[in-house]
Design a protein around this motif. Sequence first.
Motif, PDB file in Angstrom:
ATOM      1  N   VAL A   1       0.829  -1.198   0.000  1.00  0.00           N
ATOM      2  CA  VAL A   1       0.000   0.000   0.000  1.00  0.00           C
ATOM      3  C   VAL A   1       0.867   1.253   0.000  1.00  0.00           C
ATOM      4  O   VAL A   1       1.972   1.269   0.551  1.00  0.00           O
ATOM      5  CB  VAL A   1      -0.946   0.051   1.219  1.00  0.00           C
ATOM      6  N   GLN A   2       0.351   2.267  -0.638  1.00  0.00           N
ATOM      7  CA  GLN A   2       0.920   3.603  -0.496  1.00  0.00           C
ATOM      8  C   GLN A   2       0.165   4.264   0.647  1.00  0.00           C
ATOM      9  O   GLN A   2      -1.055   4.395   0.601  1.00  0.00           O
ATOM     10  CB  GLN A   2       0.755   4.397  -1.783  1.00  0.00           C
ATOM     11  N   ASN A   3       0.897   4.655   1.664  1.00  0.00           N
ATOM     12  CA  ASN A   3       0.271   5.128   2.882  1.00  0.00           C
ATOM     13  C   ASN A   3       0.895   6.452   3.288  1.00  0.00           C
ATOM     14  O   ASN A   3       1.864   6.915   2.685  1.00  0.00           O
ATOM     15  CB  ASN A   3       0.455   4.083   3.998  1.00  0.00           C
ATOM     16  N   SER A   4       0.363   7.048   4.325  1.00  0.00           N
ATOM     17  CA  SER A   4       0.886   8.331   4.783  1.00  0.00           C
ATOM     18  C   SER A   4       0.563   8.500   6.250  1.00  0.00           C
ATOM     19  O   SER A   4      -0.409   7.939   6.758  1.00  0.00           O
ATOM     20  CB  SER A   4       0.275   9.477   3.963  1.00  0.00           C
ATOM     21  N   TRP A   5       1.397   9.300   6.929  1.00  0.00           N
ATOM     22  CA  TRP A   5       1.149   9.607   8.339  1.00  0.00           C
ATOM     23  C   TRP A   5       1.641  11.021   8.593  1.00  0.00           C
ATOM     24  O   TRP A   5       2.775  11.371   8.261  1.00  0.00           O
ATOM     25  CB  TRP A   5       1.878   8.630   9.255  1.00  0.00           C
ATOM     26  N   GLY A   6       0.787  11.810   9.183  1.00  0.00           N
ATOM     27  CA  GLY A   6       1.175  13.154   9.591  1.00  0.00           C
ATOM     28  C   GLY A   6       1.367  13.169  11.091  1.00  0.00           C
ATOM     29  O   GLY A   6       0.424  12.880  11.840  1.00  0.00           O
ATOM     30  N   SER A   7       2.566  13.475  11.538  1.00  0.00           N
ATOM     31  CA  SER A   7       2.846  13.439  12.971  1.00  0.00           C
ATOM     32  C   SER A   7       2.252  14.674  13.631  1.00  0.00           C
ATOM     33  O   SER A   7       2.887  15.729  13.684  1.00  0.00           O
ATOM     34  CB  SER A   7       4.351  13.380  13.232  1.00  0.00           C
TER      35      SER A   7
END
Length: 528
Positions: A420-426
């Motif tokens: 998967v192409q994923n993302s996380w914003g801290s």
Amino acid sequence: MTAFRKTLRAGAGALLLALPLLATPVLAEDLSVGLAAPVTSIDPHFANAAPNSSFARHIFDPLVVRPPDGRPAASLATEWRAVSDTLWEFRLRPGVKWHDGRDFTADDVVFTYGRAPSVPNSPASFGGSLRTVTTVEAVDLLTVRITTSAPTPNLPIDLAAIAIVSRHVGEGASTADYNSGKAAVGTGPYKLVSYHSGSAIEVVRNDAYWGDRQPWEKVHFRIIPNPGARTAALLSGDVDLIAAPPATDLPRLRSESNIRIFERQGSRALFLSPDFSRTGESPFITDNNGRPLPKNPLLDLRVRQALSLAINRQGLAERVQQGMAEPTGQWMPPGAFGHNPELGVPPYDVARARALLADAGYPQGFRITLHASNDRYPADAQTAQAVAQMWSRIGVNTTVEAMPFATYLTRLAKQEYSMVQNSWGSTTGEAGSVLLNIVHSFDAPKRLGASNDTRYSNPALDAKIEEALSTMDPAQRERRVAAAVAESLGDLALIPMVLFKNAWAARRPLTYEPRMDEQTLAMGVRKE
């Protein structure tokens, strides 16, 4: 059309018309905002996703807020202190009212922290923010004491992620009750008027709000995931502000005298997450003839290294993201807490990638499907397509399946994908957020790895993560966090690609205070 709306607000319109010399109508201003990503629920605890959390700030308040620079500041709590390494005390703001006029008290905080980690069918739990919390006690009406199972130096800023809901409305209420407005009773600066999933939300100013009075009587949020349509809506005056203006349109927008651009380096990384949940067949991986492979190749570090080396991160940042992202080998920007300066951007090395695949037993490569959202992040589907082309050059023939974020997230939570192409914003502004929520092994009872949907697991690293995040001394904690970052990336628990820059565009005379956490808030919009 002007950059804001003026509408007549009068309880006795007929009388005003009859006596124009004796009464002056009050002009109130409305605001229209074009959002780039859908808000999938009004329930502030349903999904730990940035669009939902951003909108929730209008209706609900947390104990602690993160201003644009990410540092913790007072909200429903006016002060807090660590009584000991495992006991915190929060003093609550007096005189705060719920939208229905009832008093906000410590009991609402107790109820909230019991509800937030366990909302039924949540695709992304908030449990990580409460992972060490063992008891929450209302000492009196305006004092809360929180006991933790281990030292938790980040507790105040962790709690900034949790919107406080009322016990008297929330007890027994379902997510559907929040979406309908029945339970959407908060303490925030706006009240919910209507919610149409995937299209529009309307709120009205809370004139009894405990904080600064907002200049906008009504705010209309339009969900406009198509980048070109978002730009067109701004230029035509249909909306006053848009989030995430497409990079391809920025030159034109900058040339418009009545448009302003507001930018800030963000803390959101775009990365790839391999399937670690299966040792045998993985559902979207086959040989070149379409036959399922008997074992999951992504469990081999050499394969993960090959896939990483095949990615031209500079090309993604410059060409696909049009300069609105920076290539990266980790998930936090330089200067952020836990950024490891020893980790550079991985090289783009096709020959080495092919050699690693051959060494792992895949000289002819294999086929794989890369799953991604198509309406959540800037150029998300386009980035996935670019990665697919890069992987095909090393023999990993890649198909992309891009879909709306709500569908993508639901399937991701069920481990349906191989890559998967994923993302996380801290939102905490430090590297421990990803270590805690994505890298740490999934452990529902301990509320660890809450968003580890591909089920990476490394028990030795888990222990180091827990030790790092329980270290009270800031300097020592940062060293331990940076070391855990390096170890996780040495094992390629995830494959970072780019760090986004955040941008907003507004019609003059409006201004927007750009935020590191990418939230689009009506509270940040002002008229010069």
